[in-house]
Structure formats: C-alpha cells, structure tokens
Design an enzyme around this catalytic site. Structure first.
Site, PDB file in Angstrom:
ATOM      1  N   ARG A   1       0.857  -1.190   0.000  1.00 43.07           N
ATOM      2  CA  ARG A   1       0.000   0.000   0.000  1.00 43.07           C
ATOM      3  C   ARG A   1       0.893   1.239   0.000  1.00 43.07           C
ATOM      4  O   ARG A   1       1.710   1.413   0.903  1.00 43.07           O
ATOM      5  CB  ARG A   1      -0.892  -0.002   1.251  1.00 43.07           C
ATOM      6  CG  ARG A   1      -1.676   1.263   1.400  1.00 43.07           C
ATOM      7  CD  ARG A   1      -2.540   1.339   2.662  1.00 43.07           C
ATOM      8  NE  ARG A   1      -3.134   2.658   2.681  1.00 43.07           N
ATOM      9  CZ  ARG A   1      -3.188   3.480   3.727  1.00 43.07           C
ATOM     10  NH1 ARG A   1      -2.717   3.100   4.899  1.00 43.07           N
ATOM     11  NH2 ARG A   1      -3.724   4.664   3.612  1.00 43.07           N
TER      12      ARG A   1
ATOM     13  N   ASN B   1      -7.064   2.079  10.272  1.00 49.59           N
ATOM     14  CA  ASN B   1      -5.705   2.298  10.763  1.00 49.59           C
ATOM     15  C   ASN B   1      -5.785   2.278  12.280  1.00 49.59           C
ATOM     16  O   ASN B   1      -6.373   3.183  12.886  1.00 49.59           O
ATOM     17  CB  ASN B   1      -5.173   3.653  10.291  1.00 49.59           C
ATOM     18  CG  ASN B   1      -5.041   3.724   8.778  1.00 49.59           C
ATOM     19  OD1 ASN B   1      -5.237   2.723   8.068  1.00 49.59           O
ATOM     20  ND2 ASN B   1      -4.698   4.891   8.273  1.00 49.59           N
TER      21      ASN B   1
ATOM     22  N   GLU C   1      -7.255   8.649   6.404  1.00 50.26           N
ATOM     23  CA  GLU C   1      -7.517   9.334   7.673  1.00 50.26           C
ATOM     24  C   GLU C   1      -8.003  10.771   7.497  1.00 50.26           C
ATOM     25  O   GLU C   1      -7.305  11.729   7.892  1.00 50.26           O
ATOM     26  CB  GLU C   1      -6.268   9.313   8.554  1.00 50.26           C
ATOM     27  CG  GLU C   1      -5.799   7.911   8.887  1.00 50.26           C
ATOM     28  CD  GLU C   1      -4.679   7.872   9.926  1.00 50.26           C
ATOM     29  OE1 GLU C   1      -4.217   8.937  10.357  1.00 50.26           O
ATOM     30  OE2 GLU C   1      -4.277   6.764  10.317  1.00 50.26           O
TER      31      GLU C   1
ATOM     32  N   GLU D   1      -3.417   0.059   8.340  1.00 51.24           N
ATOM     33  CA  GLU D   1      -2.194   0.421   9.067  1.00 51.24           C
ATOM     34  C   GLU D   1      -2.259  -0.161  10.466  1.00 51.24           C
ATOM     35  O   GLU D   1      -3.306  -0.080  11.127  1.00 51.24           O
ATOM     36  CB  GLU D   1      -2.043   1.952   9.218  1.00 51.24           C
ATOM     37  CG  GLU D   1      -1.685   2.675   7.953  1.00 51.24           C
ATOM     38  CD  GLU D   1      -1.537   4.181   8.153  1.00 51.24           C
ATOM     39  OE1 GLU D   1      -1.235   4.632   9.281  1.00 51.24           O
ATOM     40  OE2 GLU D   1      -1.736   4.902   7.163  1.00 51.24           O
TER      41      GLU D   1
ATOM     42  N   HIS E   1      -2.885  10.977   0.705  1.00 51.79           N
ATOM     43  CA  HIS E   1      -2.323  10.761   2.039  1.00 51.79           C
ATOM     44  C   HIS E   1      -1.654  12.071   2.464  1.00 51.79           C
ATOM     45  O   HIS E   1      -0.444  12.149   2.639  1.00 51.79           O
ATOM     46  CB  HIS E   1      -1.350   9.582   2.030  1.00 51.79           C
ATOM     47  CG  HIS E   1      -1.104   8.966   3.385  1.00 51.79           C
ATOM     48  ND1 HIS E   1      -1.242   7.618   3.639  1.00 51.79           N
ATOM     49  CD2 HIS E   1      -0.726   9.521   4.557  1.00 51.79           C
ATOM     50  CE1 HIS E   1      -0.944   7.367   4.913  1.00 51.79           C
ATOM     51  NE2 HIS E   1      -0.626   8.513   5.494  1.00 51.79           N
TER      52      HIS E   1
ATOM     53  N   TYR F   1      -3.828   1.990  15.995  1.00 52.48           N
ATOM     54  CA  TYR F   1      -2.580   2.028  16.764  1.00 52.48           C
ATOM     55  C   TYR F   1      -2.794   1.845  18.253  1.00 52.48           C
ATOM     56  O   TYR F   1      -1.961   1.276  18.947  1.00 52.48           O
ATOM     57  CB  TYR F   1      -1.849   3.355  16.511  1.00 52.48           C
ATOM     58  CG  TYR F   1      -1.308   3.433  15.104  1.00 52.48           C
ATOM     59  CD1 TYR F   1      -0.086   2.857  14.794  1.00 52.48           C
ATOM     60  CD2 TYR F   1      -2.042   4.023  14.086  1.00 52.48           C
ATOM     61  CE1 TYR F   1       0.409   2.880  13.500  1.00 52.48           C
ATOM     62  CE2 TYR F   1      -1.555   4.056  12.785  1.00 52.48           C
ATOM     63  CZ  TYR F   1      -0.333   3.479  12.498  1.00 52.48           C
ATOM     64  OH  TYR F   1       0.147   3.489  11.213  1.00 52.48           O
TER      65      TYR F   1
HETATM   66  C1  FCB Z   1      -1.102   7.477  10.732  1.00 52.58           C
HETATM   67  C2  FCB Z   1      -0.733   7.962   9.356  1.00 52.58           C
HETATM   68  C3  FCB Z   1       0.572   7.419   8.840  1.00 52.58           C
HETATM   69  C4  FCB Z   1       1.626   7.298   9.930  1.00 52.58           C
HETATM   70  C5  FCB Z   1       1.072   6.616  11.151  1.00 52.58           C
HETATM   71  C6  FCB Z   1       2.046   6.426  12.264  1.00 52.58           C
HETATM   72  O1  FCB Z   1      -1.934   8.404  11.342  1.00 52.58           O
HETATM   73  O2  FCB Z   1      -1.722   7.616   8.432  1.00 52.58           O
HETATM   74  O3  FCB Z   1       0.979   8.214   7.777  1.00 52.58           O
HETATM   75  O4  FCB Z   1       2.175   8.519  10.196  1.00 52.58           O
HETATM   76  O5  FCB Z   1      -0.040   7.308  11.619  1.00 52.58           O
END
Ligand code: FCB
Length: 441
Positions: free
Chosen positions: A77, A291, A166, A349, A121, A293
């Site tokens: 990607r 995405n 995002e 992500e 992006h 985290y």
């Molecule tokens: C996300 C972004 C990506 C990267 C990660 C850590 O918010 O999409 O570009 O910076 O965080």
C-alpha cells in the site's frame, strides 16, 4: 501460545505514504504540497526536518521491492503524490509524475506484489490550499479530476484504490488543531474540511464506478473508539461524545447514518452540505480500511471540549507515548462491522514506533515484535470470531518521515539510515515474514 493462523486468501502487505518515503520533492516537475510549506515553518516539525529526501524511495524502489519480495507479502500500500501529477492541483497534468508510478507499479507486479493505491495521504497541492484547501468545496471537485486521471493512467494495472487516508487527521489536526499541514486552528474550518473530504471520497468513488474498470474502492479511517475509563454512566456518555466527533463525522455519512447532530449542535457547527452530497458520500464502497494504533480511555470532564477527555491508562506505551492495547483492536473491529453493515474490512495500518538497536547487520526491535505479535493474534481471533477482516497492512515497510515528529520516530520493519539511506531488515521484518509464511508462533 496461540498459533497465528489465518485463512489462505488473507491479504498481507505493508504500507507507506508518498511524502513520508519518496523524497525527490523537486524532481520531474513535482509541485509543492502543504507539507513542503508547513515543514519550512519554524517550530512546526521536530528539528526543522522535512520530506525532501525521506527514505528516497523515488530512486530506491527496486531495492525496496526486493525486500518486499523477501517478506513474502502479497501487497504493498503506497500513496500517489497529487502535486506530482498536477503540480498546481488541477489544470495542466505533469506526465512525468505518472511515469514514476508506472515504473513502481510495473516493478511490483513483476515481483508478484499487488499495488494498493491511496489517492490522498495528506500532501495537498499548495496551490489549492491558497484557494482555501479542504475548507473550499472546489477542492473536492479538483480531487475527483485528479482521481480520474489516476484511474486512466494506472487503472489497467491497479485494481484496489483507497480514496483518502484518515480524513479525521487532515480535517482536525490540519485545520482544527494546527499540528499538521496546513496548520489552521479552527473547529469550524475542521468541520467544513471534514465534509469536503467526505465529499471528495464520494466524488472519486463515483468517478471510479463511471470508468467501468471493475476493481475495488474504499477509504482508510483512523477511528477512535475509546473504552469508558470507569463503569460510571457519565463516562459511557463521554465515550459517545468523543466517538461522534472522532468517528461518526466520517462513518455516519459514509454508511448512510448521516452526521452526528448532537455534536454539531453542541458545538454550534453548520456543515456546508448541498443537495445530493449525502447520497454521493453514502454510495456503497467495496471495503473499509482501518488504521489502528491504540485505544484511549474516555472520562467525563465538564471543563474539556465536548465535556470529555482521555484518561491516563496503565498500559505500557510505544515511542509515541501511545498506550499498547491489542484488545482495543478487536473492540474496534466489532464496532466497525456494526457501523458499516458488514462490508470487508482491512487493517490498512498497524504498527509501532520504538527505538531500535543496530548491531552490525542486525537491527533488534523486540518491542515492535511483541506489539505485532499481540495485534496479529487479535486479528486472528477476529477472523475466527467471524468478523469480515480480509487483510492486514503493517505500518510501515520502512522508517520514514513521521509528520510533525520528523525522523525522531521509527515505524519501519526495515531500518533506514537517514544519512547513507542504507536499508537493513529489522528482527520484526523476519518475524512478519514468518507470520506470512504461517510458521510464526
Ligand atoms: C497514521 C498515518 C501514517 C503514519 C502513522 C504512524 O496516522 O496515516 O501516515 O504517520 O499514523
């Protein structure tokens, strides 16, 4: 320990974004983006850094594709830089911009790796920002024209498209809090940008359907689905207020539920919605990208905006200070499945920043390996639970320019020495290779 077991057709990949890895910002007719300009403003990016060279993927993509081949991942990607294609955002097309992406796509396909392309992006052409950027409705139409040019140039070889990455970050970090380009600080600008980003997605999706190319189109969202910090009903209500702004401003219109009126009313915000917009935005897409985290905990706080705030958590944190909460991913996958009506989901992500230890040819990153193992175990659990999770893209293939954090945070499974640009696979690269091969424990 549970084996990391996935269906044979589960799609494995890694991810990057143009401004974070390409470099070559002044080559082959590329125009300026809002990140070029933002990075030059004193105090906005860590140590005054920028993406001028980044990981130099623009020149080193053959080496990177070799490393991807070694990983065994079936997909990559990456994003296209709008200002490479239209240096002024619209109008005169720069064919050299597409030459690079054609070379990249051909090289990927030649190695048996499927290109999954993000159209936006975050690197908006600066010329469009000067006309209002995402607060201007016209930017959504310019985006649709750019998207159409991309389908024409690459659509015979690229079958999977992500319209926007995002949109929450573009709108709220870029126009609301000023910590991302273009650096404005206004809640009403953020809300207007949010609508135009949604509209841009809807227009680009319609433009793709009109080509008859028959591939799939989705969007990548960073949903925020906090858990309540305590069992008090006030905290549960605080969760909903945050979810309205941070998730339903996007999933609401995208999945036909409309905008979260309670949030808009409370903040006194009027969105620039015109007749026909909501239908365009809600047109069925083929998949939803998530995405993920971290998962915050929310607490009622009358003194905070929206009367809610994120509570400190007892979880260990990554280098970014983000709590490590693998089970939050499962909760978010369930939430997204309900909200989207069960369309295919991809993790577009997931990954973590940690300090690596370079020792000769090896790069040790046990923190990242542990993070990945725990989150991949949750993905496997989600698939076995019957959630429609179809693939996983690790962020990131290689260390890169981490936006306002500059080069101070490394997310790659391939180490990049930013002085020599030498690449070295980290321990997490070998771990991920084994997960893909089905041999990791
Ligand atoms: C996300 C972004 C990506 C990267 C990660 C850590 O918010 O999409 O570009 O910076 O965080």
């Amino acid at each position: 320990m549970a084996r990391l077991v996935f269906p044979p057709d589960f799609l494995w990949g890694s991810a990057t974004a143009a401004y974070q890895v390409e470099g070559a910002t002044r080559e082959d007719g590329r125009g300026e983006s809002i990140w070029d300009v933002f990075s030059r403003r004193p105090g906005r990016v860590h140590a005054g850094e920028n993406g001028d060279i980044a990981a130099d993927q623009y020149h080193r993509y053959p080496e990177d594709i070799e490393l991807m081949r070694g990983l065994g991942a079936g997909a990559y990607r990456f994003s296209l830089a709008w200002p490479r294609v239209y240096p002024e955002g619209r109008g005169k097309l720069n064919p050299k911009g597409f030459d690079y992406y054609q070379r990249l796509v051909d090289a990927l396909l030649g190695s048996g790796i499927k290109p999954v392309v993000t159209l936006y992006h975050w690197d908006l052409p600066q010329a469009l920002e000067e006309k209002g950027g995402w607060t201007a409705r016209d930017t959504a139409y310019a985006f649709a024209d750019y998207a159409s040019a991309c389908y024409t140039a690459l659509g015979d070889r690229v079958r999977d498209w992500i319209t926007i990455n995002e949109p929450w970050c573009s709108a709220y970090l870029g126009y609301g809090r000023g910590v991302h380009a273009p650096g404005h600080r206004s809640e009403s600008m953020a809300a207007s940008a949010a609508h135009h980003l949604n509209l841009a997605h809807g227009l680009a999706l319609a433009a793709y359907r009109a080509t008859g190319q028959g591939g799939s189109v989705g969007i990548a969202l960073n949903l925020s689905t906090p858990r309540p910090a305590t069992a008090k009903p006030e905290d549960a209500a605080a969760v909903e207020r945050l979810v309205d702004r941070d998730s339903r401003m996007f999933t609401g219109p995208l999945f036909g539920h409309g905008y979260p009126e309670a949030y808009l009313k409370k903040e006194g915000l009027a969105l620039p919605v015109e007749p026909g917009d909501m239908e365009l935005i809600a047109a069925p897409m083929d998949f939803l990208g998530l995405n993920y985290y971290s998962e915050p905990a929310a607490v009622d706080d009358p003194s905070a905006p929206l009367g809610a705030t994120h509570a400190p958590s007892g979880y260990p944190e990554t280098g970014m200070g983000w709590p490590i909460v693998p089970q939050g991913l499962l909760r978010q996958l369930r939430w997204a499945t309900r909200e989207s009506g069960g369309i295919p989901l991809y993790i577009t992500e997931n990954g973590a920043a940690f300090e690596d230890r370079v020792q000769g040819e090896r790069v040790h990153d046990e923190g990242r390996v542990a993070y990945l193992r725990d989150h991949l175990a949750v993905c496997s659990e989600a698939v076995h639970e019957g959630l429609p999770l179809k693939g996983y893209f690790l962020w990131s293939f290689i260390d890169n320019f981490e936006w306002a954090w500059g080069y101070s945070q490394r997310f790659g499974i391939v180490h990049c020495d930013f002085t020599t640009l030498e690449r070295k696979p980290k321990d997490s690269y070998y771990f991920y290779r084994d997960v893909i091969a089905g041999t990791a424990e």
